[in-house]
Motif scaffolding. Structure first.
Motif, PDB file in Angstrom:
ATOM      1  N   GLU A  27       0.837  -1.198   0.000  1.00  0.00           N
ATOM      2  CA  GLU A  27       0.000   0.000   0.000  1.00  0.00           C
ATOM      3  C   GLU A  27       0.872   1.249   0.000  1.00  0.00           C
ATOM      4  O   GLU A  27       1.887   1.309   0.697  1.00  0.00           O
ATOM      5  CB  GLU A  27      -0.904   0.031   1.226  1.00  0.00           C
ATOM      6  CG  GLU A  27      -1.962  -1.051   1.230  1.00  0.00           C
ATOM      7  CD  GLU A  27      -2.917  -0.906   2.410  1.00  0.00           C
ATOM      8  OE1 GLU A  27      -3.097   0.213   2.912  1.00  0.00           O
ATOM      9  OE2 GLU A  27      -3.471  -1.938   2.812  1.00  0.00           O
ATOM     10  N   ASP A  60       0.326   5.461   0.410  1.00  0.00           N
ATOM     11  CA  ASP A  60      -0.629   6.488   0.817  1.00  0.00           C
ATOM     12  C   ASP A  60      -1.020   7.375  -0.372  1.00  0.00           C
ATOM     13  O   ASP A  60      -0.164   7.914  -1.068  1.00  0.00           O
ATOM     14  CB  ASP A  60       0.003   7.339   1.930  1.00  0.00           C
ATOM     15  CG  ASP A  60      -0.937   8.380   2.465  1.00  0.00           C
ATOM     16  OD1 ASP A  60      -2.075   8.017   2.840  1.00  0.00           O
ATOM     17  OD2 ASP A  60      -0.551   9.568   2.493  1.00  0.00           O
ATOM     18  N   TYR A  61      -2.308   7.514  -0.595  1.00  0.00           N
ATOM     19  CA  TYR A  61      -2.819   8.323  -1.698  1.00  0.00           C
ATOM     20  C   TYR A  61      -2.315   9.762  -1.621  1.00  0.00           C
ATOM     21  O   TYR A  61      -1.986  10.360  -2.645  1.00  0.00           O
ATOM     22  CB  TYR A  61      -4.353   8.300  -1.704  1.00  0.00           C
ATOM     23  CG  TYR A  61      -4.948   9.102  -2.838  1.00  0.00           C
ATOM     24  CD1 TYR A  61      -5.036   8.562  -4.109  1.00  0.00           C
ATOM     25  CD2 TYR A  61      -5.408  10.402  -2.627  1.00  0.00           C
ATOM     26  CE1 TYR A  61      -5.573   9.289  -5.149  1.00  0.00           C
ATOM     27  CE2 TYR A  61      -5.948  11.138  -3.670  1.00  0.00           C
ATOM     28  CZ  TYR A  61      -6.028  10.582  -4.926  1.00  0.00           C
ATOM     29  OH  TYR A  61      -6.544  11.305  -5.964  1.00  0.00           O
ATOM     30  N   ASP A  62      -2.258  10.314  -0.419  1.00  0.00           N
ATOM     31  CA  ASP A  62      -1.797  11.698  -0.275  1.00  0.00           C
ATOM     32  C   ASP A  62      -0.352  11.862  -0.736  1.00  0.00           C
ATOM     33  O   ASP A  62       0.004  12.885  -1.314  1.00  0.00           O
ATOM     34  CB  ASP A  62      -1.938  12.179   1.169  1.00  0.00           C
ATOM     35  CG  ASP A  62      -3.397  12.356   1.575  1.00  0.00           C
ATOM     36  OD1 ASP A  62      -4.239  12.584   0.678  1.00  0.00           O
ATOM     37  OD2 ASP A  62      -3.681  12.269   2.777  1.00  0.00           O
ATOM     38  N   LEU A 102      -0.491  11.856  -4.540  1.00  0.00           N
ATOM     39  CA  LEU A 102      -1.036  13.131  -5.009  1.00  0.00           C
ATOM     40  C   LEU A 102      -0.005  14.241  -4.881  1.00  0.00           C
ATOM     41  O   LEU A 102       0.177  15.049  -5.799  1.00  0.00           O
ATOM     42  CB  LEU A 102      -2.307  13.476  -4.233  1.00  0.00           C
ATOM     43  CG  LEU A 102      -3.046  14.729  -4.670  1.00  0.00           C
ATOM     44  CD1 LEU A 102      -3.458  14.635  -6.132  1.00  0.00           C
ATOM     45  CD2 LEU A 102      -4.257  14.968  -3.778  1.00  0.00           C
TER      46      LEU A 102
END
Length: 68
Positions: free
Chosen positions: A35, A37-39, A42
């Motif tokens: 995984e 982190d999406y942040d 981004l």
């Protein structure tokens, strides 16, 4: 994505049986991160204007300690 790209590039250059052997040898040494982190992704995209797949590679590199 790395494994798929690696397989594709190897089989373009070597017979399938050799490509598979090389793939397995290389992938035995690869650290898989399940995984990200999406942040983080981004932030990388907004900071670099890179493609999404490149943001994944950059994020992965930032999370794995240097090999040497």
């Amino acid at each position: 994505m790395f494994g798929v790209e690696l397989a594709s590039q190897l089989v373009c250059r070597k017979p399938r049986n050799i490509a598979e052997k090389l793939y397995n040898e290389i992938m035995d040494k690869v650290v898989v991160i399940d995984e990200i982190d999406y942040d983080l992704l981004l932030d990388i995209a907004l900071s670099t204007a890179c493609r999404a797949i490149d943001a994944f590679y950059i994020a992965t590199a930032s999370l794995v300690p240097p090999y040497w």
